[in-house]
Design an enzyme around this catalytic site. Structure first.
Site, PDB file in Angstrom:
ATOM      1  N   HIS A   1      29.062  65.839  -6.934  1.00 34.84           N
ATOM      2  CA  HIS A   1      30.448  65.622  -7.375  1.00 34.84           C
ATOM      3  C   HIS A   1      30.626  64.161  -7.748  1.00 34.84           C
ATOM      4  CE1 HIS A   1      30.341  64.282  -3.199  1.00 34.84           C
ATOM      5  NE2 HIS A   1      31.277  63.425  -3.588  1.00 34.84           N
TER       6      HIS A   1
ATOM      7  N   HIS B   1      30.535  57.411 -10.173  1.00 34.30           N
ATOM      8  CA  HIS B   1      29.116  57.714  -9.955  1.00 34.30           C
ATOM      9  C   HIS B   1      28.965  59.059  -9.260  1.00 34.30           C
ATOM     10  CE1 HIS B   1      30.297  56.108  -6.010  1.00 34.30           C
ATOM     11  NE2 HIS B   1      29.252  56.749  -5.499  1.00 34.30           N
TER      12      HIS B   1
HETATM   13  P1  2AM Z   1      29.100  58.117  -2.114  1.00 26.45           P
HETATM   14  O1  2AM Z   1      28.687  59.310  -2.922  1.00 26.45           O
HETATM   15  O2  2AM Z   1      28.966  56.818  -2.852  1.00 26.45           O
HETATM   16  O3  2AM Z   1      28.546  58.088  -0.731  1.00 26.45           O
HETATM   17  C1  2AM Z   1      32.270  62.125   0.326  1.00 26.45           C
HETATM   18  O4  2AM Z   1      31.841  61.357   1.413  1.00 26.45           O
HETATM   19  C2  2AM Z   1      32.365  61.299  -0.917  1.00 26.45           C
HETATM   20  O5  2AM Z   1      33.301  60.227  -0.747  1.00 26.45           O
HETATM   21  C3  2AM Z   1      31.064  60.668  -1.345  1.00 26.45           C
HETATM   22  O6  2AM Z   1      30.933  60.861  -2.741  1.00 26.45           O
HETATM   23  C4  2AM Z   1      31.234  59.209  -1.008  1.00 26.45           C
HETATM   24  O7  2AM Z   1      30.687  58.300  -1.900  1.00 26.45           O
HETATM   25  C5  2AM Z   1      32.698  59.034  -1.128  1.00 26.45           C
HETATM   26  N1  2AM Z   1      33.199  57.896  -0.387  1.00 26.45           N
HETATM   27  C6  2AM Z   1      33.903  56.873  -0.911  1.00 26.45           C
HETATM   28  N2  2AM Z   1      34.255  56.008   0.044  1.00 26.45           N
HETATM   29  C7  2AM Z   1      33.746  56.470   1.223  1.00 26.45           C
HETATM   30  C8  2AM Z   1      33.764  56.004   2.569  1.00 26.45           C
HETATM   31  N3  2AM Z   1      34.404  54.872   2.910  1.00 26.45           N
HETATM   32  N4  2AM Z   1      33.111  56.745   3.470  1.00 26.45           N
HETATM   33  C9  2AM Z   1      32.467  57.893   3.114  1.00 26.45           C
HETATM   34  N5  2AM Z   1      32.434  58.374   1.874  1.00 26.45           N
HETATM   35  C10 2AM Z   1      33.065  57.684   0.928  1.00 26.45           C
END
Ligand code: 2AM
Length: 176
Positions: free
Chosen positions: A46, A128
């Site tokens: 996602h 991303h």
């Molecule tokens: P990431 O893909 O860069 O890890 C579910 O956890 C989604 O939320 C993931 O896509 C994650 O990004 C994103 N996300 C953004 N901020 C976050 C945070 N502080 N902690 C965990 N997940 C975060």
């Protein structure tokens, strides 16, 4: 909606259709050959728009009508740029030139969250799709661009299962 008591760990996201998911998964396999690490399961792929964290269900339910008022146009994402973050060892696919419509959607979503007093991660938005975790990275290989026609966004509840993160789409908003 899934849970009607307690709190849920929530985020807003773009959720790929089956063909886009398959294309992202192919790129995940390809990047994994170059950068190693742990591949994300195809069903979890996602693009996060806003990460809220643990939110009481009453706060979630109060937020929904404000999100219902968001108007944004459908758009196409060209995911053509692999990226790597050293600080969290994530390998990802993003856009060399993110479309203005994506920034508009995210701006309206973040404004709605601010207005409703909902806390969320306010670090600068970098679009991303995470494909690898715990990866040592390396030099970026050329990647076949993934075209993603975006015509809705979703609210997702996240939990941790025996086989890693589990995501459940709990609400969907079409982009008219
Ligand atoms: P990431 O893909 O860069 O890890 C579910 O956890 C989604 O939320 C993931 O896509 C994650 O990004 C994103 N996300 C953004 N901020 C976050 C945070 N502080 N902690 C965990 N997940 C975060």
């Amino acid at each position: 909606m899934a849970d009607t008591s307690g709190a849920q760990r929530l985020f807003f996201a773009l959720w790929p259709d089956a063909a886009t998911r398959a294309a992202l998964n192919r790129t995940g396999k390809w990047l994994h050959q170059h950068w190693g690490g742990r591949r994300m399961r195809a069903d979890t792929l996602h693009l996060t728009l806003a990460f809220l964290g643990a939110i009481p269900v009453e706060v979630r339910d109060a937020l929904i009508p404000r999100i219902d008022t968001i108007r944004a146009e459908p758009f196409e994402l060209l995911l053509d740029q692999p990226g790597y973050w050293q600080h969290n060892r994530i390998g990802w696919l993003g856009c060399a030139a993110p479309p203005v419509s994506l920034a508009e959607l995210v701006g309206r979503l973040h404004a709605a969250l601010h207005e409703s007093g909902t806390a969320f991660d306010t670090r600068p938005f970098v679009p991303h799709v995470t494909l690898l975790r715990n990866s040592p990275g390396g030099s970026a290989p050329p990647c076949t661009p993934v075209r993603w026609k975006v015509d809705d966004f979703v609210l997702v509840a996240s939990s941790t299962g025996a086989d890693g993160a589990r995501y459940e789409v709990i609400r969907r908003w079409p982009l008219p």
